[in-house]
Motif scaffolding. Sequence first.
Motif, mmCIF file in Angstrom:
data_model
loop_
_atom_site.group_PDB
_atom_site.id
_atom_site.type_symbol
_atom_site.label_atom_id
_atom_site.label_comp_id
_atom_site.label_asym_id
_atom_site.label_seq_id
_atom_site.Cartn_x
_atom_site.Cartn_y
_atom_site.Cartn_z
ATOM 1 N N UNK A 23 37.301 36.104 29.924
ATOM 2 C CA UNK A 23 36.111 36.597 30.592
ATOM 3 C C UNK A 23 36.372 37.074 32.012
ATOM 4 N N UNK A 24 37.605 36.939 32.479
ATOM 5 C CA UNK A 24 37.955 37.458 33.800
ATOM 6 C C UNK A 24 37.751 38.971 33.846
ATOM 7 N N UNK A 25 38.051 39.630 32.713
ATOM 8 C CA UNK A 25 37.776 41.063 32.558
ATOM 9 C C UNK A 25 36.736 41.225 31.451
ATOM 10 N N UNK A 26 35.454 41.205 31.788
ATOM 11 C CA UNK A 26 34.416 41.354 30.756
ATOM 12 C C UNK A 26 34.332 42.791 30.241
ATOM 13 N N UNK A 27 33.595 42.972 29.160
ATOM 14 C CA UNK A 27 33.380 44.305 28.602
ATOM 15 C C UNK A 27 32.868 45.240 29.696
ATOM 16 N N UNK A 28 33.362 46.450 29.656
ATOM 17 C CA UNK A 28 32.991 47.526 30.595
ATOM 18 C C UNK A 28 33.504 47.320 32.016
ATOM 19 N N UNK A 29 34.318 46.285 32.262
ATOM 20 C CA UNK A 29 34.877 46.114 33.603
ATOM 21 C C UNK A 29 36.155 46.935 33.735
ATOM 22 N N UNK A 30 36.463 47.308 34.962
ATOM 23 C CA UNK A 30 37.647 48.111 35.227
ATOM 24 C C UNK A 30 38.886 47.233 35.281
ATOM 25 N N UNK A 31 39.954 47.730 34.675
ATOM 26 C CA UNK A 31 41.241 47.047 34.639
ATOM 27 C C UNK A 31 42.057 47.535 35.838
ATOM 28 N N UNK A 32 42.867 46.672 36.444
ATOM 29 C CA UNK A 32 43.723 47.143 37.527
ATOM 30 C C UNK A 32 44.562 48.349 37.074
ATOM 31 N N UNK A 33 44.876 49.212 38.017
ATOM 32 C CA UNK A 33 45.629 50.423 37.695
ATOM 33 C C UNK A 33 47.100 50.097 37.430
#
Length: 119
Positions: A23-33
Amino acid sequence: MIDDSKPIFLQISELIENDIISGTLPEESQVPSTNEFAAFYRINPATAAKGINRLVEEGLLYKKRGIGMFVAQGAPARLRSNRREHFANQFVTPLTAEAAKLGIEMDELIAMIKSTSAG
């Protein structure tokens, strides 16, 4: 963190997958480049891109042109399902097969598991 146990691009993919599942990166969240991954882990940006692109190919991430990569809808559920299947094949099937060889009944095996996890 990154180690020599497997290819770095796979480790980057797994780090992102773990963040999606937790859940640290939830749906629709941006991933680090890719550049952020490259700088943080001191790796080649192409290696980081290979790890991210693996998740794009699997439909877990998608690209917003000019903005970056984002977690796809349903990615956490798909990852959990895949990992549960892998867990069953990798651990549960061999465990139950070995228990059968040793004459351990299912209820006894369950009791063993419960006592191990409780203590």
